[in-house]
Design a protein around this motif. Structure first.
Motif, PDB file in Angstrom:
ATOM      1  N   HIS A 165     -22.016  -7.974   3.241  1.00 26.91           N
ATOM      2  CA  HIS A 165     -23.357  -7.568   2.393  1.00 26.91           C
ATOM      3  C   HIS A 165     -22.806  -7.103   0.686  1.00 26.91           C
ATOM      4  N   TYR A 166     -21.059  -6.390   0.737  1.00 27.92           N
ATOM      5  CA  TYR A 166     -20.640  -6.705  -0.768  1.00 27.92           C
ATOM      6  C   TYR A 166     -19.121  -7.102  -0.361  1.00 27.92           C
ATOM      7  N   VAL A 167     -18.698  -7.559  -1.781  1.00 24.44           N
ATOM      8  CA  VAL A 167     -16.724  -8.045  -1.607  1.00 24.44           C
ATOM      9  C   VAL A 167     -17.072  -7.142  -3.385  1.00 24.44           C
ATOM     10  N   GLY A 168     -15.859  -6.550  -2.855  1.00 21.66           N
ATOM     11  CA  GLY A 168     -15.122  -5.777  -3.767  1.00 21.66           C
ATOM     12  C   GLY A 168     -13.730  -6.561  -4.315  1.00 21.66           C
ATOM     13  N   LEU A 169     -13.322  -7.125  -5.648  1.00 22.63           N
ATOM     14  CA  LEU A 169     -12.120  -7.082  -6.120  1.00 22.63           C
ATOM     15  C   LEU A 169     -11.351  -5.925  -6.499  1.00 22.63           C
ATOM     16  N   LEU A 170      -9.634  -5.937  -5.701  1.00 23.83           N
ATOM     17  CA  LEU A 170      -9.530  -4.799  -6.675  1.00 23.83           C
ATOM     18  C   LEU A 170      -8.320  -5.951  -7.653  1.00 23.83           C
ATOM     19  N   THR A 171      -7.652  -5.594  -8.242  1.00 22.56           N
ATOM     20  CA  THR A 171      -6.161  -6.563  -8.669  1.00 22.56           C
ATOM     21  C   THR A 171      -5.033  -5.591  -8.122  1.00 22.56           C
ATOM     22  N   LEU A 172      -4.020  -6.504  -7.565  1.00 24.84           N
ATOM     23  CA  LEU A 172      -2.674  -6.186  -7.439  1.00 24.84           C
ATOM     24  C   LEU A 172      -2.050  -4.586  -8.146  1.00 24.84           C
ATOM     25  N   LEU A 173      -1.916  -3.930  -7.747  1.00 26.83           N
ATOM     26  CA  LEU A 173      -1.452  -2.923  -8.642  1.00 26.83           C
ATOM     27  C   LEU A 173       0.223  -2.593  -7.819  1.00 26.83           C
ATOM     28  N   LEU A 174       0.942  -2.033  -7.972  1.00 27.86           N
ATOM     29  CA  LEU A 174       2.074  -1.850  -7.350  1.00 27.86           C
ATOM     30  C   LEU A 174       2.928  -0.325  -7.491  1.00 27.86           C
ATOM     31  N   GLU A 175       2.575   0.177  -6.672  1.00 26.59           N
ATOM     32  CA  GLU A 175       3.315   1.247  -7.013  1.00 26.59           C
ATOM     33  C   GLU A 175       4.633   1.680  -6.275  1.00 26.59           C
ATOM     34  N   GLU A 176       5.596   2.655  -6.773  1.00 32.84           N
ATOM     35  CA  GLU A 176       6.988   2.478  -6.137  1.00 32.84           C
ATOM     36  C   GLU A 176       7.481   3.206  -4.798  1.00 32.84           C
ATOM     37  N   GLY A 177       8.002   2.422  -3.904  1.00 27.92           N
ATOM     38  CA  GLY A 177       7.954   2.709  -2.384  1.00 27.92           C
ATOM     39  C   GLY A 177       7.312   1.627  -1.983  1.00 27.92           C
ATOM     40  N   THR A 178       6.703   1.004  -2.149  1.00 26.48           N
ATOM     41  CA  THR A 178       6.359   0.246  -1.327  1.00 26.48           C
ATOM     42  C   THR A 178       7.176  -1.075  -1.118  1.00 26.48           C
ATOM     43  N   CYS A 238       0.319  -0.896  -0.090  1.00 27.12           N
ATOM     44  CA  CYS A 238      -0.218   0.126   0.068  1.00 27.12           C
ATOM     45  C   CYS A 238       0.506   0.998   0.165  1.00 27.12           C
ATOM     46  N   SER A 239       0.412   2.080  -1.093  1.00 25.11           N
ATOM     47  CA  SER A 239       1.554   2.707  -0.907  1.00 25.11           C
ATOM     48  C   SER A 239       0.606   4.419  -0.843  1.00 25.11           C
ATOM     49  N   MET A 240      -0.935   4.280  -0.235  1.00 27.27           N
ATOM     50  CA  MET A 240      -1.770   5.243  -0.328  1.00 27.27           C
ATOM     51  C   MET A 240      -1.939   6.152   1.100  1.00 27.27           C
ATOM     52  N   TYR A 241      -1.157   6.107   1.810  1.00 25.27           N
ATOM     53  CA  TYR A 241      -0.625   7.065   2.867  1.00 25.27           C
ATOM     54  C   TYR A 241       0.706   7.418   3.840  1.00 25.27           C
ATOM     55  N   LYS A 242       1.586   6.740   2.800  1.00 21.85           N
ATOM     56  CA  LYS A 242       2.562   6.956   3.152  1.00 21.85           C
ATOM     57  C   LYS A 242       3.295   7.832   3.493  1.00 21.85           C
ATOM     58  N   ASP A 243       2.829   9.102   2.739  1.00 18.35           N
ATOM     59  CA  ASP A 243       3.890  10.077   2.877  1.00 18.35           C
ATOM     60  C   ASP A 243       2.792  11.299   4.334  1.00 18.35           C
ATOM     61  N   ASP A 244       1.925  10.083   4.689  1.00 18.54           N
ATOM     62  CA  ASP A 244       0.898  11.232   5.623  1.00 18.54           C
ATOM     63  C   ASP A 244       1.629  10.487   7.542  1.00 18.54           C
ATOM     64  N   LYS A 245       1.635  11.937   7.846  1.00 22.79           N
ATOM     65  CA  LYS A 245       2.088  11.048   9.578  1.00 22.79           C
ATOM     66  C   LYS A 245      -0.204  11.552  10.191  1.00 22.79           C
ATOM     67  N   PHE A 246       0.102   9.936  10.582  1.00 21.89           N
ATOM     68  CA  PHE A 246      -1.500   9.703  11.448  1.00 21.89           C
ATOM     69  C   PHE A 246      -1.826  10.285  12.268  1.00 21.89           C
ATOM     70  N   ARG A 247      -3.133  11.639  12.115  1.00 20.21           N
ATOM     71  CA  ARG A 247      -3.972  11.867  13.352  1.00 20.21           C
ATOM     72  C   ARG A 247      -5.025  11.964  13.220  1.00 20.21           C
ATOM     73  N   ILE A 248      -5.479  12.058  14.225  1.00 21.49           N
ATOM     74  CA  ILE A 248      -7.588  12.357  13.996  1.00 21.49           C
ATOM     75  C   ILE A 248      -8.055  13.706  14.625  1.00 21.49           C
ATOM     76  N   ARG A 249      -8.769  14.098  13.600  1.00 12.40           N
ATOM     77  CA  ARG A 249      -8.789  15.490  13.161  1.00 12.40           C
ATOM     78  C   ARG A 249      -9.792  15.985  15.205  1.00 12.40           C
ATOM     79  N   PRO A 250      -8.989  17.462  15.843  1.00 11.26           N
ATOM     80  CA  PRO A 250     -10.515  17.577  16.479  1.00 11.26           C
ATOM     81  C   PRO A 250     -11.758  17.371  15.753  1.00 11.26           C
TER      82      PRO A 250
END
Ligand code: SF4
Length: 289
Positions: free
Chosen positions: A195-208, A33-45
């Motif tokens: 109730h729902y099943v969604g299939l994605l297909t593996l697609l890799l981005e650089e940096g993972t 997963c490369s989705m949030y690699k650059d984000d430091k996790f936080r909960i917004r107030p």
């Protein structure tokens, strides 16, 4: 509206008002997963989230659905989620459904009573990334839970009367564990009964990590035909009922759609048709996350 970093949402939330309740992903360790690699996790107030909802009310006349992003907004303390859902009720009485991403750990951390309370306040759907039902693969991709915990988390949502939408990733076991992935994923879905099943297909981005494994020859990606053959085994082993099955994500080679269990043969036929496409490899050029 105010947004920070890259914004992701499930395809079915395309027309929803999206409000970021968290930034990034609380787990952020999955090897593919490369989705949030650059984000430091936080909960917004909560006040900030409510300000965004108020802004949204000013922009949009009619809001049927609201999606609380980013990854794993269900990790927010229940008392804060209650304040957010109550505000949604007040500001958007026409809203039919609030959706949220939930990691297995944050679902397991909520009691059944808390989930029921959230449901009664409008939480209508939880999106859970199962990725694979195989313990071996879940460990390899660093999902952070095993298949038992994954099933327990999914069951908790279903039992609370909240819609459960899960995603699996075709090809996540590579050539070595393709059959294992298909068979074990069917086992997990059969017990979870989403109730729902969604299939994605593996697609890799650089940096993972998994991208590096592919480059180093440690992980062998499936060919498009092998992806379809894996999907065939998965579908053949599925016994779930009243479940919408789809693989219409931009990462997929072939779009599949049907309602299980009655459309099982139809979906298998769609796969057979896909296997006959000569230029399946050409679709690689058009795939995206
Ligand atoms: S796949 Fe989901 S849980 Fe894993 S790092 Fe990405 S956003 Fe987080």
């Amino acid at each position: 509206m105010r947004y920070e970093g890259a914004l992701y949402r499930p395809p079915s939330e395309a027309y929803s008002l999206i409000v970021q309740a968290t930034i990034g992903c609380s787990h952020n360790k999955c090897t593919f997963c490369s989705m949030y690699k650059d984000d430091k996790f936080r909960i917004r107030p909560t006040e900030e989230i409510i300000e965004d909802l108020t802004l949204g009310r000013q922009y949009y006349k009619k809001v049927r659905r609201i999606f609380l992003a980013d990854g794993d907004a269900l990790i927010i303390k229940t008392e804060e989620l209650i304040k957010i859902l109550e505000k949604i009720r007040l500001l958007f009485p026409e809203c039919e459904r609030v959706g949220i991403y939930g990691s297995p750990k944050s679902i397991l951390n909520k009691s059944c009573k808390e989930l029921l309370e959230l449901r009664d306040l409008g939480l209508g759907i939880v999106y859970l990334g199962v990725e694979s039902g195989s313990d071996k693969i879940l460990k390899k991709i660093k999902k952070g839970v095993d298949s038992y915990q994954m099933i327990e988390a999914g069951r908790k949502i279903v039992d609370a009367g909240i819609q459960l939408s899960v995603t699996l990733i075709s090809g996540i076991g590579g050539k070595a564990d393709s059959i294992l992935h298909a068979v074990e994923s069917a086992r997990v879905l059969n017990q979870m009964k989403p109730h729902y099943v969604g299939l994605l297909t593996l697609l890799l981005e650089e940096g993972t990590e998994l991208y590096d494994d592919v480059q180093a020859g440690r992980f062998k990606l499936l060919s498009p035909k092998e992806v379809l053959e894996e999907t065939k085994i998965l579908v053949e082993n599925l016994l779930i009922d009243n479940c919408i099955f789809r693989s219409n994500h931009a990462s997929n080679y072939v779009a599949l759609r049907g309602t299980l269990i009655e459309d099982k043969e139809l979906i298998l036929k769609q796969i057979e048709e896909g296997l006959k496409i000569d230029a399946l490899e050409d679709k690689e050029l058009y795939r995206r996350l």
